[in-house]
Design a protein around this motif. Structure first.
Motif, short mmCIF file in Angstrom:
data_model
loop_
_atom_site.label_atom_id
_atom_site.label_comp_id
_atom_site.label_asym_id
_atom_site.label_seq_id
_atom_site.Cartn_x
_atom_site.Cartn_y
_atom_site.Cartn_z
N PHE A 153 -3.55 -1.27 -5.37
CA PHE A 153 -4.54 -0.20 -5.51
C PHE A 153 -4.85 0.27 -6.93
O PHE A 153 -5.83 0.94 -7.16
CB PHE A 153 -4.08 0.99 -4.64
N GLU A 178 1.20 4.23 -4.04
CA GLU A 178 1.57 2.82 -4.10
C GLU A 178 2.77 2.64 -5.04
O GLU A 178 3.68 1.87 -4.76
CB GLU A 178 0.39 1.98 -4.60
N LYS A 208 -2.35 9.83 5.94
CA LYS A 208 -1.99 8.78 4.99
C LYS A 208 -1.51 9.45 3.71
O LYS A 208 -2.10 10.46 3.30
CB LYS A 208 -3.23 7.95 4.63
N SER A 236 0.86 -1.19 0.00
CA SER A 236 0.00 0.00 0.00
C SER A 236 0.89 1.23 0.00
O SER A 236 2.11 1.12 0.16
CB SER A 236 -0.81 0.05 1.30
N ALA A 237 0.28 2.39 -0.07
CA ALA A 237 1.01 3.64 0.14
C ALA A 237 1.26 3.80 1.63
O ALA A 237 0.48 3.28 2.44
CB ALA A 237 0.17 4.80 -0.37
N ARG A 276 -11.09 2.83 -2.30
CA ARG A 276 -10.15 2.99 -1.19
C ARG A 276 -9.92 1.65 -0.50
O ARG A 276 -10.83 0.83 -0.37
CB ARG A 276 -10.66 4.01 -0.16
N GLY A 277 -8.72 1.46 -0.02
CA GLY A 277 -8.38 0.20 0.63
C GLY A 277 -8.10 -0.90 -0.39
O GLY A 277 -7.97 -2.07 -0.05
N GLY A 278 -7.97 -0.51 -1.66
CA GLY A 278 -7.92 -1.48 -2.75
C GLY A 278 -6.64 -2.30 -2.90
O GLY A 278 -6.58 -3.17 -3.76
N SER A 279 -5.63 -2.04 -2.08
CA SER A 279 -4.43 -2.88 -2.21
C SER A 279 -4.73 -4.33 -1.82
O SER A 279 -4.07 -5.25 -2.32
CB SER A 279 -3.30 -2.33 -1.34
N ASP A 280 -5.69 -4.52 -0.96
CA ASP A 280 -6.12 -5.89 -0.64
C ASP A 280 -6.61 -6.60 -1.91
O ASP A 280 -6.42 -7.80 -2.07
CB ASP A 280 -7.31 -5.89 0.34
N THR A 300 -2.03 8.56 0.75
CA THR A 300 -3.13 8.64 -0.23
C THR A 300 -3.99 9.89 0.03
O THR A 300 -4.43 10.55 -0.91
CB THR A 300 -3.99 7.37 -0.18
N1 ASP Z 1 -3.65 3.62 -0.29
C1 ASP Z 1 -5.01 3.30 -0.62
C2 ASP Z 1 -5.94 3.85 0.43
O1 ASP Z 1 -5.49 4.50 1.37
C3 ASP Z 1 -5.21 1.84 -0.86
C4 ASP Z 1 -4.83 0.93 0.25
O2 ASP Z 1 -4.15 1.34 1.20
O3 ASP Z 1 -5.21 -0.25 0.21
O4 ASP Z 1 -7.12 3.68 0.32
#
Ligand code: ASP
Length: 464
Positions: free
Chosen positions: A183, A120, A47, A36-37, A197-201, A49
């Motif tokens: 991401f 990322e 963050k 992730s970032a 958002r949260g897309g690195s998963d 992002t």
């Molecule tokens: N950096 C992105 C976010 O903050 C994706 C991630 O962390 O999964 O949403």
């Protein structure tokens, strides 16, 4: 081979990145690392992002971006300095970021995605450099070259299926450690597009499925998934060692927040085992999430409880004889754009449970009025402030008397049960309660099922 994904807190600083490198080098199967970032280093931090979103916003509004760019570059510079990485890395990312900010802003979503993805992309370059600084062969993956092809729904992109074949062949040819930025990916026309958002998963899950990994390790900042929310039950000290995808799905529906079930969909479809682990405590075994597990009859694996629901009750004598009543009722919700979550029925009544966020006052008034006009019920009422509790366990399928244990424990805690529903999966019981009773109900479930000795320990994890 294992694919490991490290979230924002795991790459937030040089010290955290050092842990990532140590963890990866501790196991020769860990050859693909998704990052992730950089996230927050402490609770007052930002963050990366979010800083990038600020850059994009300022760019779109035509405002000065220097401070916002400095904030992003500053985060990476401190990593570079603390790890003793080559200084050119920082100069390169600054000019890359400025180039993206100076791009055409006409299509705002496309413009913002290119900037958001930089977090990322830069993190992958820095983490790869951190491996090389330790004498390890490593490279940051270029996702265009690897073939991560996404739809052009900017900010909410989806993977296009053709990606799997390209990703598979790309990764079969890389040597050393491949560091994959999470991401984002590229559209067919070559633009950067990001997942939600949260897309690195999601990226980690896709890559794990593409290479048929033996395990997808998702490193975060908790030792394991807990059977009840530790914020409500701080004394909970035993995590879940193994659970199934279905159990996770049912629990995450009611707010089990370790990670979003939709995010790991590709790994679930490919039946890649997932393991949640802690970057700050990698010796902990973590929680393994698998397609099937051995179960003990009657065991509950976890309880989750989410607020934010409300219900509409409709009563009409001889409703059961009126063909089409249920359909017409649900159609009103459909036509007003309100998705419904549950619709438990009685002999002469039905309740429709919806999420409050989809049911603002105006819509609610329209829906209630239409129900009165179109269905002529004797009774219509609205109940705000509801919560849904999910009691989940594969072993529940075979058990007699479990529902009474659950309900007994809840009523002993003086919590009124507003609705009970056991889905056809039979691996969960869903209980509607008032949101104000949520904590009391969860604590009651903890006492009934998770204090030492409340139920026999689950069988040892392992393949069937
Ligand atoms: N950096 C992105 C976010 O903050 C994706 C991630 O962390 O999964 O949403």
């Amino acid at each position: 081979m294992k694919v490991c994904k490290f979230g924002g807190s795991s790459v937030a600083s040089a010290a955290q990145i050092t842990k990532v490198v140590d963890i990866v080098l501790a196991d020769p199967e860990r050859r693909i690392v998704v990052v992730s970032a950089p996230g927050k280093r402490d609770k007052d931090d930002s963050k990366v992002t979010d800083l990038l979103i600020e850059c994009a916003r300022r760019g779109i509004d035509g405002n000065d971006v220097d401070t916002a760019v400095d904030a992003v570059v500053g985060r990476f510079r401190s990593i570079q300095e603390d790890l003793g990485l080559p200084a050119e890395l920082v100069a390169e990312i600054r000019s890359e970021l400025v180039r993206r900010i100076q791009a055409d802003t006409e299509h705002e979503g496309k413009y913002a995605d290119a900037i958001k993805a930089a977090g990322e992309e830069f993190a992958a370059r820095f983490v790869a450099a951190a491996f090389r600084a330790r004498g390890v062969d490593a490279r940051a993956v270029d996702l265009r070259e690897a073939g991560m092809v996404l739809s052009d729904e900017f900010g909410n992109a989806r993977l296009l299926d053709e990606s799997y074949a390209s990703l598979r062949s790309y990764f079969s040819n890389v040597s050393g450690i491949a560091v994959v930025p999470g991401f984002f990916g590229y559209t067919r026309t070559g633009d950067i597009a990001t997942f939600p958002r949260g897309g690195s998963d999601i990226t980690g899950s896709i890559v794990a499925a593409a290479v048929t990994a033996r395990e997808y390790e998702n490193f975060t900042d908790v030792d394991s998934v807990y059977p009840v929310d530790p914020r409500i039950v701080p004394e909970i000290n035993r995590g879940i060692r193994e659970m199934t995808y279905r159990e996770m799905r049912e629990l995450s529906y009611a707010g089990f927040g370790v990670f979003h079930d939709e995010a790991i969909h590709p790994a679930v479809v490919a039946e890649i085992p997932i393991r949640i682990k802690n970057t700050n405590h990698p010796e902990a075994e973590g929680t393994r999430i698998v397609a099937h597990r051995r179960v003990r009859h009657g065991n509950v694996i976890g309880v989750a409880c989410a607020e934010g629901f409300c219900s509409v009750h409709v009563g009409k004598y001889l409703m059961n004889r009126e063909i089409g009543f249920g359909r017409r009722l649900l159609q009103i919700f459909e036509e007003e754009g309100v998705p419904f979550d549950h619709a438990p029925t009685g002999v002469d009544n039905i309740s429709v449970i919806v999420q409050e966020r989809f049911f603002p006052t105006e819509t609610r008034e329209r829906v209630l009025e239409r129900i009165r006009d179109e269905l002529s019920p004797e009774e219509v009422s609205f109940e705000p402030g509801q919560a849904i509790m999910m009691v989940v366990g594969e072993g529940m399928r075979y058990s007699i008397g479990l529902a009474s244990r659950v309900i007994g424990a809840i009523s002993d805690a003086n919590v009124n049960v507003e609705m009970i529903n056991q889905g056809s999966s039979e691996i969960s019981i869903m209980i509607g309660i008032r949101a104000s009773d949520r904590k009391r109900a969860v604590r009651a479930m903890y006492k009934a099922f998770f204090v030492e000795g409340a139920q026999p320990p689950p069988p040892e994890p392992g393949d069937l």
